[in-house]
Each structure stands twice: as structure tokens, then as C-alpha cells.
Design an enzyme around this catalytic site. Structure first.
Site, PDB file in Angstrom:
ATOM      1  CG  HIS A  81      -1.967  -1.018   1.218  1.00 60.49           C
ATOM      2  ND1 HIS A  81      -2.971  -1.086   2.168  1.00 60.49           N
ATOM      3  CD2 HIS A  81      -2.193  -2.050   0.364  1.00 60.49           C
ATOM      4  CE1 HIS A  81      -3.778  -2.096   1.889  1.00 60.49           C
ATOM      5  NE2 HIS A  81      -3.331  -2.699   0.798  1.00 60.49           N
ATOM      6  CD  GLU A  83      -1.846   4.215   3.290  1.00 62.99           C
ATOM      7  OE1 GLU A  83      -1.605   3.537   2.266  1.00 62.99           O
ATOM      8  OE2 GLU A  83      -2.964   4.234   3.836  1.00 62.99           O
ATOM      9  CB  CYS A 111      -6.341  -0.403   5.291  1.00 59.25           C
ATOM     10  SG  CYS A 111      -4.633  -1.002   5.229  1.00 59.25           S
ATOM     11  CB  CYS A 114      -1.731   1.748   6.129  1.00 58.28           C
ATOM     12  SG  CYS A 114      -1.344   0.886   4.589  1.00 58.28           S
TER      13      CYS A 114
HETATM   14 ZN   LIG Z   1      -3.338   0.242   3.704  1.00 57.23          ZN
END
Ligand SMILES: [Zn+2]
Length: 177
Positions: A81, A83, A111, A114
């Protein structure tokens, strides 16, 4: 972000921003908007290789320390992801797993994974654009970033360029249907 499903749907925008905040000629652009605009540029790069358009920028003392975008499909990596990719780059640049004196900008609410990494990295400040009602862990589904039981709680702001971020996500999913 997560997303085997679109985090945002066309008929139900999750954003609270009433209109695009990029009315730059009407008023000065804030630092939040400037860095979020760079995060949005990153998000567009993700879409170029078929990844859900989410981008992140880590700013330190007014400068970009790291910028990254979602590479989950590109790398076949469920943890890639925006991040996390940005956090790894920032930690590497700082030579420390503690990503201190930084603000993490991300175009979609983090999420759970993260948000957990943000807490572990002791990031002091997080700004996200669009909320993610299906997977957000900064208040939408969970509130990992605001949980007083954890040993670190970043300051969290939301909203800058939310409409632009949501539009980018909607267009991405609309094009894939
Ligand atoms: Zn994430």
C-alpha cells in the site's frame, strides 16, 4: 486502502467535502493542500499500472521526504500500500524505524494494516483526503489511529482534496467495469 471492492461508489461519495477544494485562485493554497496534491500525483501513477489510485507523501520540515503509491498489483504484494511503501522509504532516508517530525499525507483513509504501521513508526501527524467507509481505520470502520489504549496516537486531519481523491477512485473503478 484495501480493496477487492471499490472503496467508494459512484452514487454514494464518502467524502464530506462539499466541492473541490482546488479553488486556488480564490485563496492561498495551504501546506496540507500542497502536499496532498503531490500525493494525488502519486495516486495517478498507481492507476497507470492498474493499481487502485492511492498515493502517499511523507513531509518533514516542509519538504518531501518520501513519496509513493499503491503497488499491490505491480509487485503482487498485499502489503505494498502507498503508506507502507512511503514509510519504508522515509525510515530508510532517516536511518531509523521511528519516522519522527513528519506528516504523512495519503489520498485515502488508511486501512488497519497501514494505520498499525503508522502507530509503530511513531508518525506524529497524519492527513488523509477521502474517507474509506469500507476499510478505513482512522475512524470509519476502526479507529486504530485514535485508540487511547495504544502507546502512540498521531494527530489526524482529514478532508484536503477529498473530492479530487474520491473522483479519481470512482473514475478508476468505472473504467474497469
Ligand atoms: Zn493500507
Amino acid at each position: 486502502m484495501t480493496a477487492d471492492e471499490p472503496p467508494v461508489t459512484a452514487d454514494e461519495p464518502p467524502v464530506t467535502a462539499d466541492e473541490p477544494s482546488a479553488t486556488a485562485d480564490a485563496r492561498p493554497v495551504t501546506a496540507d493542500e500542497r502536499f496532498m496534491a503531490l500525493a494525488l500525483d502519486q495516486a495517478r501513477l498507481a492507476a497507470e499500472h492498474g493499481d487502485i489510485p492511492v498515493g502517499a507523501v511523507i513531509a518533514r520540515h516542509g519538504e518531501v521526504l518520501a513519496a509513493a503509491h499503491n503497488e499491490r498489483e505491480l509487485r503482487s504484494d498485499p502489503t505494498a500500500h502507498a503508506e507502507l511503501v512511503a514509510l519504508r522509504a522515509a525510515a530508510s532516508a532517516l536511518g531509523s524505524w521511528r519516522v519522527l517530525e513528519c506528516t504523512l499525507y495519503v489520498t485515502l483513509e488508511p486501512c488497519a494494516m497501514c494505520a498499525g504501521a503508522i502507530v509503530l513508526a511513531r508518525v506524529p501527524e497524519v492527513v488523509f483526503a477521502a474517507a474509506d467507509p469500507k476499510a478505513g481505520a482512522a475512524g470509519s470502520v476502526l479507529d486504530v489511529l485514535g485508540d487511547a489504549r495504544l502507546n502512540h496516537r498521531p494527530l489526524v486531519r482529514s478532508g484536503p482534496l477529498a473530492a479530487e481523491s474520491a473522483r479519481l477512485l470512482r473514475e478508476f473503478f468505472a473504467a474497469r467495469r
